[in-house]
Design a protein around this motif. Structure first.
Motif, PDB file in Angstrom:
ATOM      1  N   LYS A 179      47.102  41.794  37.505  1.00  0.00           N
ATOM      2  CA  LYS A 179      48.355  42.506  37.206  1.00  0.00           C
ATOM      3  C   LYS A 179      49.147  41.783  36.119  1.00  0.00           C
ATOM      4  O   LYS A 179      49.695  42.407  35.219  1.00  0.00           O
ATOM      5  CB  LYS A 179      49.196  42.661  38.466  1.00  0.00           C
ATOM      6  CG  LYS A 179      48.687  43.726  39.409  1.00  0.00           C
ATOM      7  CD  LYS A 179      49.674  43.936  40.540  1.00  0.00           C
ATOM      8  CE  LYS A 179      49.263  45.081  41.415  1.00  0.00           C
ATOM      9  NZ  LYS A 179      49.497  46.383  40.818  1.00  0.00           N
ATOM     10  N   ALA A 199      47.504  42.300  32.788  1.00  0.00           N
ATOM     11  CA  ALA A 199      47.751  43.646  32.262  1.00  0.00           C
ATOM     12  C   ALA A 199      49.101  43.720  31.549  1.00  0.00           C
ATOM     13  O   ALA A 199      49.250  44.437  30.561  1.00  0.00           O
ATOM     14  CB  ALA A 199      47.690  44.674  33.393  1.00  0.00           C
ATOM     15  N   LEU A 200      50.068  42.970  32.020  1.00  0.00           N
ATOM     16  CA  LEU A 200      51.378  42.947  31.367  1.00  0.00           C
ATOM     17  C   LEU A 200      51.343  42.205  30.036  1.00  0.00           C
ATOM     18  O   LEU A 200      52.101  42.527  29.122  1.00  0.00           O
ATOM     19  CB  LEU A 200      52.412  42.277  32.277  1.00  0.00           C
ATOM     20  CG  LEU A 200      52.807  43.034  33.531  1.00  0.00           C
ATOM     21  CD1 LEU A 200      53.701  42.158  34.402  1.00  0.00           C
ATOM     22  CD2 LEU A 200      53.512  44.328  33.171  1.00  0.00           C
ATOM     23  N   GLY A 220      50.490  44.697  26.720  1.00  0.00           N
ATOM     24  CA  GLY A 220      50.835  45.451  27.919  1.00  0.00           C
ATOM     25  C   GLY A 220      50.510  46.928  27.903  1.00  0.00           C
ATOM     26  O   GLY A 220      51.028  47.680  28.724  1.00  0.00           O
ATOM     27  N   TYR A 226      47.667  48.413  28.657  1.00  0.00           N
ATOM     28  CA  TYR A 226      46.686  48.832  29.657  1.00  0.00           C
ATOM     29  C   TYR A 226      47.157  48.488  31.064  1.00  0.00           C
ATOM     30  O   TYR A 226      47.821  47.478  31.287  1.00  0.00           O
ATOM     31  CB  TYR A 226      45.336  48.144  29.418  1.00  0.00           C
ATOM     32  CG  TYR A 226      44.672  48.515  28.124  1.00  0.00           C
ATOM     33  CD1 TYR A 226      44.098  49.776  27.949  1.00  0.00           C
ATOM     34  CD2 TYR A 226      44.604  47.610  27.068  1.00  0.00           C
ATOM     35  CE1 TYR A 226      43.487  50.122  26.757  1.00  0.00           C
ATOM     36  CE2 TYR A 226      43.997  47.950  25.871  1.00  0.00           C
ATOM     37  CZ  TYR A 226      43.432  49.202  25.721  1.00  0.00           C
ATOM     38  OH  TYR A 226      42.833  49.537  24.538  1.00  0.00           O
ATOM     39  N   GLU A 227      46.772  49.330  32.009  1.00  0.00           N
ATOM     40  CA  GLU A 227      47.026  49.059  33.429  1.00  0.00           C
ATOM     41  C   GLU A 227      45.995  48.031  33.918  1.00  0.00           C
ATOM     42  O   GLU A 227      44.966  47.800  33.271  1.00  0.00           O
ATOM     43  CB  GLU A 227      46.898  50.350  34.249  1.00  0.00           C
ATOM     44  CG  GLU A 227      47.953  51.389  33.935  1.00  0.00           C
ATOM     45  CD  GLU A 227      49.353  50.952  34.312  1.00  0.00           C
ATOM     46  OE1 GLU A 227      49.515  50.263  35.343  1.00  0.00           O
ATOM     47  OE2 GLU A 227      50.291  51.285  33.569  1.00  0.00           O
ATOM     48  N   ALA A 228      46.264  47.463  35.075  1.00  0.00           N
ATOM     49  CA  ALA A 228      45.381  46.441  35.652  1.00  0.00           C
ATOM     50  C   ALA A 228      43.953  46.961  35.825  1.00  0.00           C
ATOM     51  O   ALA A 228      42.991  46.230  35.585  1.00  0.00           O
ATOM     52  CB  ALA A 228      45.942  45.954  36.987  1.00  0.00           C
ATOM     53  N   GLU A 229      43.818  48.218  36.223  1.00  0.00           N
ATOM     54  CA  GLU A 229      42.481  48.791  36.428  1.00  0.00           C
ATOM     55  C   GLU A 229      41.684  48.818  35.125  1.00  0.00           C
ATOM     56  O   GLU A 229      40.477  48.575  35.123  1.00  0.00           O
ATOM     57  CB  GLU A 229      42.580  50.206  37.020  1.00  0.00           C
ATOM     58  CG  GLU A 229      43.201  50.264  38.399  1.00  0.00           C
ATOM     59  CD  GLU A 229      44.732  50.148  38.404  1.00  0.00           C
ATOM     60  OE1 GLU A 229      45.383  50.346  37.347  1.00  0.00           O
ATOM     61  OE2 GLU A 229      45.274  49.819  39.475  1.00  0.00           O
ATOM     62  N   ALA A 230      42.336  49.129  34.028  1.00  0.00           N
ATOM     63  CA  ALA A 230      41.659  49.163  32.730  1.00  0.00           C
ATOM     64  C   ALA A 230      41.253  47.757  32.303  1.00  0.00           C
ATOM     65  O   ALA A 230      40.143  47.555  31.786  1.00  0.00           O
ATOM     66  CB  ALA A 230      42.556  49.796  31.679  1.00  0.00           C
TER      67      ALA A 230
END
Length: 142
Positions: A105, A108-109, A114, A116-120
């Motif tokens: 997480k 991802a930030l 920033g 992309y989301e954590a899943e990406a």
């Protein structure tokens, strides 16, 4: 400090069995403290390793953060008087596994500004490779 005073009172009162239980509890408290510190530094270590892999680059700042996190984990995990480590390799891996979602997480930030989301970000990196790299850095000789 309160526990030490209680231990002293138990020992002076001859209550060895209660004193031993308190020593066991204090040992667990100490190990929990070590575990929490290793977890926190593990997040920092993993976050920067994830960013390196995802962005396929590094910076001096990331390298320094990785170096400092590794040193703090090594220092926290080292038994000074008895020698050895507080966490064995399997416990260290379990702690890093637990820290990985928080690191992801955070990465991802920070990675790719920033966007992309954590899943990406997770799809861009090999989870096991990151963990193995972290363990290798932590367990290598100074």
């Amino acid at each position: 400090m309160e526990e030490l005073l209680e231990l002293k009172t138990l020992l002076l009162g001859g209550n060895i069995s209660e004193a031993l239980l308190l020593v066991e509890e204090m040992t667990e408290m100490s190990k929990d403290d070590k575990l929490n510190k290793i977890f926190s530094f593990g997040i920092i270590l993993l976050l920067h390793l994830i960013k390196q892999r995802a962005e396929k680059r590094t910076t001096r700042s990331w390298d320094t953060s990785i170096f400092n996190a590794v040193k703090q984990i090594q220092r926290t995990n080292k038994r000074r008087k008895a020698g050895g480590q507080y966490l064995i390799d399997s416990e260290l891996r379990e702690t890093l596994e637990d820290a990985y979602p928080s690191a992801l997480k955070g990465a991802a930030l920070e990675a790719f500004e920033g966007i992309y989301e954590a899943e990406a970000i997770a799809a861009m990196v090999d989870h096991n490779l990151i963990l193995n790299q972290a363990i290798e850095l932590i367990t290598e000789e100074n």
